[in-house]
Design a protein around this motif. Structure first.
Motif, PDB file in Angstrom:
ATOM      1  N   MET A  97       0.680  -1.443  -0.239  1.00  0.00           N
ATOM      2  CA  MET A  97      -0.059   0.068  -0.111  1.00  0.00           C
ATOM      3  C   MET A  97       0.776   0.971   0.319  1.00  0.00           C
ATOM      4  SD  MET A  97      -2.319   1.533   2.281  1.00  0.00           S
ATOM      5  CE  MET A  97      -2.811   2.587   4.009  1.00  0.00           C
ATOM      6  N   LYS A  98       0.538   1.965  -0.863  1.00  0.00           N
ATOM      7  CA  LYS A  98       1.271   3.292  -1.042  1.00  0.00           C
ATOM      8  C   LYS A  98       1.054   4.582  -0.035  1.00  0.00           C
ATOM      9  CE  LYS A  98       3.545   6.889  -4.467  1.00  0.00           C
ATOM     10  NZ  LYS A  98       3.339   7.217  -6.064  1.00  0.00           N
ATOM     11  N   LYS A  99       2.070   5.131   0.909  1.00  0.00           N
ATOM     12  CA  LYS A  99       1.496   5.851   1.387  1.00  0.00           C
ATOM     13  C   LYS A  99       1.117   7.124   0.737  1.00  0.00           C
ATOM     14  CE  LYS A  99       3.932   4.387   5.420  1.00  0.00           C
ATOM     15  NZ  LYS A  99       5.602   4.033   5.687  1.00  0.00           N
ATOM     16  N   PRO A 100       0.066   8.089   1.519  1.00  0.00           N
ATOM     17  CA  PRO A 100       0.099   8.872   0.740  1.00  0.00           C
ATOM     18  C   PRO A 100       0.414  10.674   0.938  1.00  0.00           C
ATOM     19  CG  PRO A 100      -2.141   8.827   2.060  1.00  0.00           C
ATOM     20  CD  PRO A 100      -1.274   7.941   2.437  1.00  0.00           C
ATOM     21  N   LYS A 101       1.282  11.334   0.306  1.00  0.00           N
ATOM     22  CA  LYS A 101       1.601  12.622   0.272  1.00  0.00           C
ATOM     23  C   LYS A 101       0.966  13.239   1.713  1.00  0.00           C
ATOM     24  CE  LYS A 101       5.461  13.031  -2.739  1.00  0.00           C
ATOM     25  NZ  LYS A 101       6.220  12.245  -1.825  1.00  0.00           N
ATOM     26  N   ILE A 102       1.923  14.044   2.053  1.00  0.00           N
ATOM     27  CA  ILE A 102       1.215  15.236   3.118  1.00  0.00           C
ATOM     28  C   ILE A 102       1.862  16.245   2.914  1.00  0.00           C
ATOM     29  CG2 ILE A 102       1.428  15.539   5.378  1.00  0.00           C
ATOM     30  CD1 ILE A 102      -0.706  12.736   5.027  1.00  0.00           C
ATOM     31  N   LYS A 103       0.733  17.359   3.130  1.00  0.00           N
ATOM     32  CA  LYS A 103       1.442  18.477   2.684  1.00  0.00           C
ATOM     33  C   LYS A 103       1.476  19.309   3.985  1.00  0.00           C
ATOM     34  CE  LYS A 103      -0.271  22.038   0.114  1.00  0.00           C
ATOM     35  NZ  LYS A 103      -0.839  22.953  -0.719  1.00  0.00           N
ATOM     36  N   ILE A 104       2.075  20.188   4.121  1.00  0.00           N
ATOM     37  CA  ILE A 104       2.327  20.407   5.968  1.00  0.00           C
ATOM     38  C   ILE A 104       2.734  22.110   5.380  1.00  0.00           C
ATOM     39  CG2 ILE A 104       3.236  21.329   8.274  1.00  0.00           C
ATOM     40  CD1 ILE A 104       5.139  18.443   7.919  1.00  0.00           C
ATOM     41  N   THR A 105       1.475  23.426   6.355  1.00  0.00           N
ATOM     42  CA  THR A 105       1.434  24.663   5.782  1.00  0.00           C
ATOM     43  C   THR A 105       1.364  25.399   6.515  1.00  0.00           C
ATOM     44  OG1 THR A 105       0.623  24.184   4.057  1.00  0.00           O
ATOM     45  CG2 THR A 105       0.460  26.344   4.457  1.00  0.00           C
ATOM     46  N   LEU A 106       2.575  26.310   6.616  1.00  0.00           N
ATOM     47  CA  LEU A 106       1.812  27.106   7.866  1.00  0.00           C
ATOM     48  C   LEU A 106       1.216  28.867   7.996  1.00  0.00           C
ATOM     49  CD1 LEU A 106       3.312  28.185  10.327  1.00  0.00           C
ATOM     50  CD2 LEU A 106       5.117  29.710   9.786  1.00  0.00           C
ATOM     51  N   ILE A 107       0.233  28.742   8.585  1.00  0.00           N
ATOM     52  CA  ILE A 107      -0.856  29.281   7.616  1.00  0.00           C
ATOM     53  C   ILE A 107      -1.211  30.308   8.507  1.00  0.00           C
ATOM     54  CG2 ILE A 107      -2.291  27.371   6.501  1.00  0.00           C
ATOM     55  CD1 ILE A 107      -4.224  27.331   8.950  1.00  0.00           C
ATOM     56  N   ASP A 108      -0.550  30.481  10.312  1.00  0.00           N
ATOM     57  CA  ASP A 108      -0.861  31.921  11.002  1.00  0.00           C
ATOM     58  C   ASP A 108       0.136  31.573  11.947  1.00  0.00           C
ATOM     59  OD1 ASP A 108      -2.309  33.915  12.287  1.00  0.00           O
ATOM     60  OD2 ASP A 108      -3.933  32.984  12.042  1.00  0.00           O
ATOM     61  N   LYS A 109      -0.215  32.762  12.980  1.00  0.00           N
ATOM     62  CA  LYS A 109       0.820  32.252  14.434  1.00  0.00           C
ATOM     63  C   LYS A 109       0.361  32.991  14.985  1.00  0.00           C
ATOM     64  CE  LYS A 109       4.588  34.208  14.975  1.00  0.00           C
ATOM     65  NZ  LYS A 109       4.765  34.687  16.142  1.00  0.00           N
ATOM     66  N   ALA A 110       0.283  32.832  16.546  1.00  0.00           N
ATOM     67  CA  ALA A 110      -0.626  33.374  17.430  1.00  0.00           C
ATOM     68  C   ALA A 110       0.499  34.262  18.226  1.00  0.00           C
ATOM     69  CB  ALA A 110      -1.575  32.738  18.118  1.00  0.00           C
ATOM     70  N   LYS A 139       8.500  31.171   8.926  1.00  0.00           N
ATOM     71  CA  LYS A 139       7.126  31.485   8.156  1.00  0.00           C
ATOM     72  C   LYS A 139       5.404  31.726   7.565  1.00  0.00           C
ATOM     73  CE  LYS A 139      10.800  34.817   7.819  1.00  0.00           C
ATOM     74  NZ  LYS A 139      11.570  35.358   9.044  1.00  0.00           N
ATOM     75  N   VAL A 140       4.248  32.886   8.347  1.00  0.00           N
ATOM     76  CA  VAL A 140       3.873  32.133   7.278  1.00  0.00           C
ATOM     77  C   VAL A 140       3.869  31.902   6.112  1.00  0.00           C
ATOM     78  CG1 VAL A 140       1.206  33.215   7.458  1.00  0.00           C
ATOM     79  CG2 VAL A 140       2.283  33.472   9.141  1.00  0.00           C
ATOM     80  N   GLY A 141       3.443  31.145   5.234  1.00  0.00           N
ATOM     81  CA  GLY A 141       3.278  30.712   3.653  1.00  0.00           C
ATOM     82  C   GLY A 141       4.463  29.497   2.845  1.00  0.00           C
ATOM     83  N   ASP A 142       4.715  29.215   4.281  1.00  0.00           N
ATOM     84  CA  ASP A 142       6.000  28.151   4.418  1.00  0.00           C
ATOM     85  C   ASP A 142       5.485  26.660   4.233  1.00  0.00           C
ATOM     86  OD1 ASP A 142       8.138  29.487   4.505  1.00  0.00           O
ATOM     87  OD2 ASP A 142       8.799  29.595   6.727  1.00  0.00           O
ATOM     88  N   THR A 143       5.754  25.909   3.332  1.00  0.00           N
ATOM     89  CA  THR A 143       5.050  24.217   3.050  1.00  0.00           C
ATOM     90  C   THR A 143       6.519  23.605   2.954  1.00  0.00           C
ATOM     91  OG1 THR A 143       3.819  25.827   1.590  1.00  0.00           O
ATOM     92  CG2 THR A 143       3.535  23.616   0.491  1.00  0.00           C
ATOM     93  N   PHE A 144       5.738  22.627   3.749  1.00  0.00           N
ATOM     94  CA  PHE A 144       6.526  21.485   3.564  1.00  0.00           C
ATOM     95  C   PHE A 144       6.104  19.877   2.677  1.00  0.00           C
ATOM     96  CE2 PHE A 144       7.021  24.276   7.068  1.00  0.00           C
ATOM     97  CZ  PHE A 144       8.898  25.117   6.786  1.00  0.00           C
ATOM     98  N   ASP A 145       6.480  19.937   2.178  1.00  0.00           N
ATOM     99  CA  ASP A 145       6.770  17.680   2.141  1.00  0.00           C
ATOM    100  C   ASP A 145       6.677  16.455   3.059  1.00  0.00           C
ATOM    101  OD1 ASP A 145       6.812  15.153   0.986  1.00  0.00           O
ATOM    102  OD2 ASP A 145       5.918  15.799  -0.716  1.00  0.00           O
ATOM    103  N   TYR A 146       5.347  16.183   4.166  1.00  0.00           N
ATOM    104  CA  TYR A 146       6.781  15.757   4.925  1.00  0.00           C
ATOM    105  C   TYR A 146       8.129  14.803   4.348  1.00  0.00           C
ATOM    106  CZ  TYR A 146       6.229  11.947   8.715  1.00  0.00           C
ATOM    107  OH  TYR A 146       6.609  11.386   9.415  1.00  0.00           O
ATOM    108  N   ASP A 147       7.840  13.775   3.383  1.00  0.00           N
ATOM    109  CA  ASP A 147       8.827  12.993   2.735  1.00  0.00           C
ATOM    110  C   ASP A 147       9.854  13.527   2.687  1.00  0.00           C
ATOM    111  OD1 ASP A 147       7.107  10.576   3.790  1.00  0.00           O
ATOM    112  OD2 ASP A 147       5.623  11.284   1.426  1.00  0.00           O
ATOM    113  N   ILE A 148      10.041  15.128   2.133  1.00  0.00           N
ATOM    114  CA  ILE A 148      11.086  15.161   1.555  1.00  0.00           C
ATOM    115  C   ILE A 148      11.379  16.251   2.643  1.00  0.00           C
ATOM    116  CG2 ILE A 148      11.989  16.604  -0.347  1.00  0.00           C
ATOM    117  CD1 ILE A 148       9.775  15.332  -1.831  1.00  0.00           C
ATOM    118  N   ASP A 149      10.681  17.146   3.157  1.00  0.00           N
ATOM    119  CA  ASP A 149      11.057  18.031   3.988  1.00  0.00           C
ATOM    120  C   ASP A 149      11.266  17.956   5.289  1.00  0.00           C
ATOM    121  OD1 ASP A 149      11.474  19.470   1.423  1.00  0.00           O
ATOM    122  OD2 ASP A 149       9.467  20.313   1.622  1.00  0.00           O
ATOM    123  N   ARG A 150      10.771  16.659   5.857  1.00  0.00           N
ATOM    124  CA  ARG A 150      10.232  16.739   7.903  1.00  0.00           C
ATOM    125  C   ARG A 150      11.821  17.017   8.613  1.00  0.00           C
ATOM    126  NH1 ARG A 150       9.096  10.806   7.633  1.00  0.00           N
ATOM    127  NH2 ARG A 150      10.251  10.198   6.534  1.00  0.00           N
ATOM    128  N   GLY A 151      12.921  17.047   7.477  1.00  0.00           N
ATOM    129  CA  GLY A 151      13.931  17.498   8.560  1.00  0.00           C
ATOM    130  C   GLY A 151      14.522  19.191   8.759  1.00  0.00           C
TER     131      GLY A 151
END
Length: 88
Positions: A1-14, A24-36
């Motif tokens: 079973m192939k695992k789905p890709k997950i995108k992580i986006t920084l959308i706001d800060k409190a 920074k707000v707007g940064d986007t990461f691919d969980y498999d490639i960018d988790r480090g």
């Protein structure tokens, strides 16, 4: 079973201070490639949600209807959104 890709986006800060990792707000990461590249504190919070999503579950949704989590640093409080990426 192939695992789905997950995108992580920084959308706001409190918090009133900047991120120690420079995110920074707007940064986007691919969980498999960018988790480090993502702050380990944020990844610690994100992982249970990601694990649920990768294996077909539905983590609790925010009031906006998407999956969000917050950085545990009370001075920063970056707010991230998780999304499954359709690879078609």
């Amino acid at each position: 079973m192939k695992k789905p890709k997950i995108k992580i986006t920084l959308i706001d800060k409190a918090g009133k201070y900047g991120c120690h990792r420079g995110h920074k707000v707007g940064d986007t990461f691919d969980y498999d490639i960018d988790r480090g590249k993502i702050c380990p504190m944020a990844m610690h919070v994100a992982f249970p949600y990601i694990d649920i999503m990768r294996y077909g579950g539905n983590p609790p949704a925010s009031h906006a209807g998407d999956v969000r989590f917050c950085c545990p640093d009370a001075d920063v409080m970056n707010i991230f959104k998780l999304e499954l990426v359709d690879e078609e």
